[in-house]
Design a protein around this motif. Sequence first.
Motif, PDB file in Angstrom:
ATOM      1  N   TRP A 138       0.878  -1.178   0.000  1.00 23.05           N
ATOM      2  CA  TRP A 138       0.000   0.000   0.000  1.00 23.05           C
ATOM      3  C   TRP A 138       0.910   1.221   0.000  1.00 23.05           C
ATOM      4  CZ3 TRP A 138      -0.578   3.948   3.727  1.00 23.05           C
ATOM      5  CH2 TRP A 138      -1.734   4.741   3.629  1.00 23.05           C
ATOM      6  N   ARG A 139       0.615   2.164  -0.883  1.00 21.43           N
ATOM      7  CA  ARG A 139       1.478   3.334  -0.977  1.00 21.43           C
ATOM      8  C   ARG A 139       0.656   4.576  -1.300  1.00 21.43           C
ATOM      9  NH1 ARG A 139       5.470   2.692  -6.017  1.00 21.43           N
ATOM     10  NH2 ARG A 139       5.688   4.937  -5.707  1.00 21.43           N
ATOM     11  N   GLN A 140       1.054   5.685  -0.705  1.00 25.07           N
ATOM     12  CA  GLN A 140       0.450   6.980  -0.957  1.00 25.07           C
ATOM     13  C   GLN A 140       1.583   7.958  -1.250  1.00 25.07           C
ATOM     14  OE1 GLN A 140      -3.432   7.678  -0.274  1.00 25.07           O
ATOM     15  NE2 GLN A 140      -2.906   5.718  -1.195  1.00 25.07           N
ATOM     16  N   GLU A 141       1.673   8.422  -2.506  1.00 23.02           N
ATOM     17  CA  GLU A 141       2.775   9.281  -2.926  1.00 23.02           C
ATOM     18  C   GLU A 141       2.370  10.745  -3.062  1.00 23.02           C
ATOM     19  OE1 GLU A 141       5.836   8.053  -3.146  1.00 23.02           O
ATOM     20  OE2 GLU A 141       5.149   6.005  -2.769  1.00 23.02           O
ATOM     21  N   PHE A 142       1.058  11.028  -3.244  1.00 22.08           N
ATOM     22  CA  PHE A 142       0.524  12.391  -3.278  1.00 22.08           C
ATOM     23  C   PHE A 142       1.091  13.227  -4.434  1.00 22.08           C
ATOM     24  CE2 PHE A 142       1.111  11.013   1.219  1.00 22.08           C
ATOM     25  CZ  PHE A 142      -0.214  10.684   1.473  1.00 22.08           C
ATOM     26  N   GLU A 143       1.447  12.567  -5.530  1.00 23.04           N
ATOM     27  CA  GLU A 143       2.093  13.266  -6.638  1.00 23.04           C
ATOM     28  C   GLU A 143       1.110  13.799  -7.677  1.00 23.04           C
ATOM     29  OE1 GLU A 143       5.150  14.109  -6.946  1.00 23.04           O
ATOM     30  OE2 GLU A 143       6.030  13.042  -5.265  1.00 23.04           O
ATOM     31  N   THR A 144       0.021  13.083  -7.916  1.00 20.32           N
ATOM     32  CA  THR A 144      -0.897  13.480  -8.984  1.00 20.32           C
ATOM     33  C   THR A 144      -2.330  13.500  -8.473  1.00 20.32           C
ATOM     34  OG1 THR A 144      -1.163  11.178  -9.706  1.00 20.32           O
ATOM     35  CG2 THR A 144       0.582  12.480 -10.764  1.00 20.32           C
ATOM     36  N   GLY A 145      -3.175  14.221  -9.188  1.00 17.93           N
ATOM     37  CA  GLY A 145      -4.591  14.264  -8.848  1.00 17.93           C
ATOM     38  C   GLY A 145      -4.850  14.989  -7.538  1.00 17.93           C
ATOM     39  N   SER A 146      -5.954  14.640  -6.911  1.00 16.56           N
ATOM     40  CA  SER A 146      -6.323  15.240  -5.627  1.00 16.56           C
ATOM     41  C   SER A 146      -6.233  14.193  -4.524  1.00 16.56           C
ATOM     42  CB  SER A 146      -7.748  15.810  -5.704  1.00 16.56           C
ATOM     43  OG  SER A 146      -8.667  14.789  -6.080  1.00 16.56           O
ATOM     44  N   LEU A 147      -6.324  14.648  -3.293  1.00 18.30           N
ATOM     45  CA  LEU A 147      -6.198  13.737  -2.162  1.00 18.30           C
ATOM     46  C   LEU A 147      -7.327  12.711  -2.178  1.00 18.30           C
ATOM     47  CD1 LEU A 147      -4.591  13.094   0.426  1.00 18.30           C
ATOM     48  CD2 LEU A 147      -6.193  14.570   1.658  1.00 18.30           C
ATOM     49  N   SER A 148      -6.959  11.450  -1.960  1.00 18.06           N
ATOM     50  CA  SER A 148      -7.928  10.355  -1.975  1.00 18.06           C
ATOM     51  C   SER A 148      -8.994  10.554  -0.901  1.00 18.06           C
ATOM     52  CB  SER A 148      -7.197   9.030  -1.741  1.00 18.06           C
ATOM     53  OG  SER A 148      -8.115   7.995  -1.462  1.00 18.06           O
ATOM     54  N   ASP A 149     -10.213  10.121  -1.240  1.00 12.70           N
ATOM     55  CA  ASP A 149     -11.317  10.181  -0.283  1.00 12.70           C
ATOM     56  C   ASP A 149     -11.124   9.218   0.881  1.00 12.70           C
ATOM     57  OD1 ASP A 149     -12.595  12.071  -1.828  1.00 12.70           O
ATOM     58  OD2 ASP A 149     -13.869  10.623  -2.881  1.00 12.70           O
ATOM     59  N   HIS A 150     -10.127   8.347   0.787  1.00 14.04           N
ATOM     60  CA  HIS A 150      -9.861   7.409   1.883  1.00 14.04           C
ATOM     61  C   HIS A 150      -9.217   8.098   3.092  1.00 14.04           C
ATOM     62  CE1 HIS A 150     -11.084   3.741  -0.117  1.00 14.04           C
ATOM     63  NE2 HIS A 150     -10.380   4.076  -1.192  1.00 14.04           N
TER      64      HIS A 150
END
Length: 292
Positions: free
Chosen positions: A79-91
């Motif tokens: 599981w990884r969260q890089e925060f590089e593209t798009g918007s912040l996940s609803d999770h």
Amino acid sequence: MAARERTSALLGGLLLAAAALAGAALSVPAAGPSGGSPGDTVTGTIDTRVEPAFAASCIGYCQHPTNAAKVFRWGLEDWRQEFETGSLSDHWHTSVDDAIGQQQGMLTIKAASDSGTVRVWPDDQSATTGRWESRVRAFEKTTDGTPYRFTWELVPVGADACQALTIVLASYVPGDEVATGSVTTLPDHQFTFSRKRDLRSRAWHTYAVEVTPTRISWFVDTKVMRTERRPEVLSGLEYRPQFVMEAVDGSEMRESWMQMDWVRYYTLKRPNAKPVKAPPMDLTTLTTLPTC
């Protein structure tokens, strides 16, 4: 005429030799990225991958590799969260409305002077064992007021959840000399360690923890700091990641941000490539008893 023919033949031979040398160079296994091993080499082509460069303004731990996963070879993230593209996940969720966002490749928690304590967590990652790691910094926007305490931790979830049994990877106030890690056990014990670091506002550091059925190991900036095997710390509970900006009740706080470059989770499928032997935690008895 004969001289010209000899000169042409010589030039032709030199060109053929140069071509042969170039071909040989391309067939040599290319060096992998920084920290690579022979198993990472690529045959038949040149590996042009390079490590990303840190900004000149980077303070704290600003060298490669930044993560224990690279040094201890934990493999691919589960599981990884890089925060590089798009918007912040609803999770991702927060205890304070509108306190979180994705900014310039970072998860950013924003706390005002009157926000109170802010907690942020994802709803799509939890496990009883594994490795959690994140690159974190505190960013104070003002110097007026009381500083927040910044904490990166694992919190029990489910029917057996108890905040007292939280595993803390790092907790500090900007300007502290040391970051502390801990795990609390009922009824009144706390296992702790501290690591001297540059903890100024905007200083980056990477903190990780490995939870197995027989031990817990804490890592700071790619180094294993403590390995605790005493059975009291091995709760067997399911944990989820959480970031906290803790306010002091009744105080006007400094406007601050907490930023995470990335957050990752790895299973225990791959054994550590290096030993995780380290001193045990320091055991203390709490004067204020935790409750569940």
